[in-house]
Design an enzyme around this catalytic site. Structure first.
Site, PDB file in Angstrom:
ATOM      1  N   SER A   1     -25.834 -66.191 -91.898  1.00 35.90           N
ATOM      2  CA  SER A   1     -24.460 -65.750 -91.680  1.00 35.90           C
ATOM      3  C   SER A   1     -23.837 -66.504 -90.519  1.00 35.90           C
ATOM      4  O   SER A   1     -24.345 -66.471 -89.392  1.00 35.90           O
ATOM      5  CB  SER A   1     -24.424 -64.255 -91.381  1.00 35.90           C
TER       6      SER A   1
ATOM      7  N   HIS B   1     -23.653 -67.843 -95.809  1.00 36.81           N
ATOM      8  CA  HIS B   1     -22.989 -66.542 -95.907  1.00 36.81           C
ATOM      9  C   HIS B   1     -21.785 -66.518 -94.972  1.00 36.81           C
ATOM     10  O   HIS B   1     -21.924 -66.700 -93.760  1.00 36.81           O
ATOM     11  CB  HIS B   1     -23.980 -65.436 -95.524  1.00 36.81           C
TER      12      HIS B   1
ATOM     13  N   ASP C   1     -18.685 -64.255 -93.685  1.00 37.97           N
ATOM     14  CA  ASP C   1     -18.140 -62.901 -93.590  1.00 37.97           C
ATOM     15  C   ASP C   1     -16.639 -62.952 -93.359  1.00 37.97           C
ATOM     16  O   ASP C   1     -16.168 -63.507 -92.359  1.00 37.97           O
ATOM     17  CB  ASP C   1     -18.807 -62.145 -92.440  1.00 37.97           C
TER      18      ASP C   1
ATOM     19  N   MET D   1     -13.479 -60.601 -92.692  1.00 36.43           N
ATOM     20  CA  MET D   1     -13.112 -59.258 -92.249  1.00 36.43           C
ATOM     21  C   MET D   1     -11.631 -59.230 -91.889  1.00 36.43           C
ATOM     22  O   MET D   1     -11.114 -60.166 -91.280  1.00 36.43           O
ATOM     23  CB  MET D   1     -13.939 -58.848 -91.031  1.00 36.43           C
TER      24      MET D   1
ATOM     25  N   HIS E   1     -18.594 -62.901 -98.332  1.00 31.50           N
ATOM     26  CA  HIS E   1     -18.714 -61.445 -98.271  1.00 31.50           C
ATOM     27  C   HIS E   1     -17.388 -60.894 -97.761  1.00 31.50           C
ATOM     28  O   HIS E   1     -17.059 -61.036 -96.586  1.00 31.50           O
ATOM     29  CB  HIS E   1     -19.871 -61.058 -97.341  1.00 31.50           C
TER      30      HIS E   1
ATOM     31  N   MET F   1     -15.213 -58.169 -96.573  1.00 27.22           N
ATOM     32  CA  MET F   1     -15.099 -56.826 -95.986  1.00 27.22           C
ATOM     33  C   MET F   1     -13.621 -56.582 -95.716  1.00 27.22           C
ATOM     34  O   MET F   1     -13.159 -56.559 -94.573  1.00 27.22           O
ATOM     35  CB  MET F   1     -15.948 -56.742 -94.712  1.00 27.22           C
TER      36      MET F   1
ATOM     37  N   MET G   1     -25.997 -53.000 -97.879  1.00 26.26           N
ATOM     38  CA  MET G   1     -25.814 -53.149 -96.437  1.00 26.26           C
ATOM     39  C   MET G   1     -26.887 -52.350 -95.700  1.00 26.26           C
ATOM     40  O   MET G   1     -27.048 -51.150 -95.935  1.00 26.26           O
ATOM     41  CB  MET G   1     -24.424 -52.673 -96.016  1.00 26.26           C
TER      42      MET G   1
ATOM     43  N   ASP H   1     -28.171 -57.226 -96.028  1.00 29.24           N
ATOM     44  CA  ASP H   1     -27.420 -57.821 -94.915  1.00 29.24           C
ATOM     45  C   ASP H   1     -27.407 -56.830 -93.768  1.00 29.24           C
ATOM     46  O   ASP H   1     -26.906 -55.715 -93.906  1.00 29.24           O
ATOM     47  CB  ASP H   1     -25.994 -58.125 -95.386  1.00 29.24           C
TER      48      ASP H   1
END
Length: 221
Positions: A8, A31, A33, A35, A64, A66, A135, A173
């Site tokens: 990540s 990966h 993220d 957000m 990913h 979020m 998660m 994760d």
């Protein structure tokens, strides 16, 4: 399919991101993220940055999301070059429609479950997904402690996938490191997101290999 490691970049140095990506070129995925400061309290990066990362990364992008409104946004990350797009079940209006859109665009479709979301919520729709992300921390920030009680979800997903001969990938994760990855592999996980464990190591590329080897040995029993 063997064990797969997805470092990540949440734990990378954002001021030197391209060089940080190259440091983990032994990985199977990168990966990323995303957000939005709404679905989770943290704010990271968005579509233009992911598009550029996809252009320079030697590994395929595992995005990913979020974020709120994945029904609108998830396909756009596939169009931006993400090879796998994960959206949160809790944020989606129509998870099956999102998954079908992603597959139509050539991306792997993945759904994520927060720790408080029961696995039963998606067991009836597993054929719609290529991967489920369990998660093992509350989403939003890196460096949290691993939640071992989430292994019940991993075991349930692996049993359901095996019974249907589906070949579902099961990703975890949060808190994945040398002292936790074997537990996940024994439970049936096969895709591992590791942030601080990789980027905090003296040699991130070697740490990716070490984590993969530990998971592979544990899965073989």
């Amino acid at each position: 399919m063997g064990m797969q490691i997805a470092p990540s970049i949440l734990s990378a140095d954002f001021a030197n991101l391209e060089s940080e990506i190259v440091k983990v070129d032994t990985a199977d995925w990168l990966h990323v993220d995303v957000m939005d400061g709404h679905f989770v309290p943290n704010l990271t990066l968005g579509l233009p940055v992911v598009e550029r990362i996809a252009e320079v990364s030697p590994m395929p992008i595992d995005a990913h999301l979020m974020i709120d409104d994945p029904d609108h946004w998830a396909p756009r990350y596939a169009e931006a070059g993400a090879a796998s797009v994960t959206f949160h079940y809790e944020a989606a209006k129509d998870p099956r429609a999102i998954a079908r859109d992603l597959r139509r665009l050539g991306a792997r479709a993945s759904v994520a479950l927060k720790p408080g979301t029961p696995v039963d919520a998606i067991l009836g729709d597993l054929a719609e997904f290529d991967m489920v992300l369990v998660m093992t921390v509350e989403p939003g920030f890196g460096g949290q402690a691993f939640m071992p009680d989430m292994m019940d979800k991993v075991r349930a997903l692996r049993a359901a996938s095996d019974a249907a001969d589906q070949g579902l990938w099961i990703q975890t994760d949060g808190g994945i490191a040398r002292d936790t990855i074997e537990t996940v592999a024994r439970a049936g996980g096969d895709v591992f997101v590791a942030g601080s464990a990789v980027y905090g190591a003296h040699d991130p590329a070697a740490e990716v290999v070490a984590l993969r080897d530990l998971a592979t040995a544990a899965a073989r029993g």
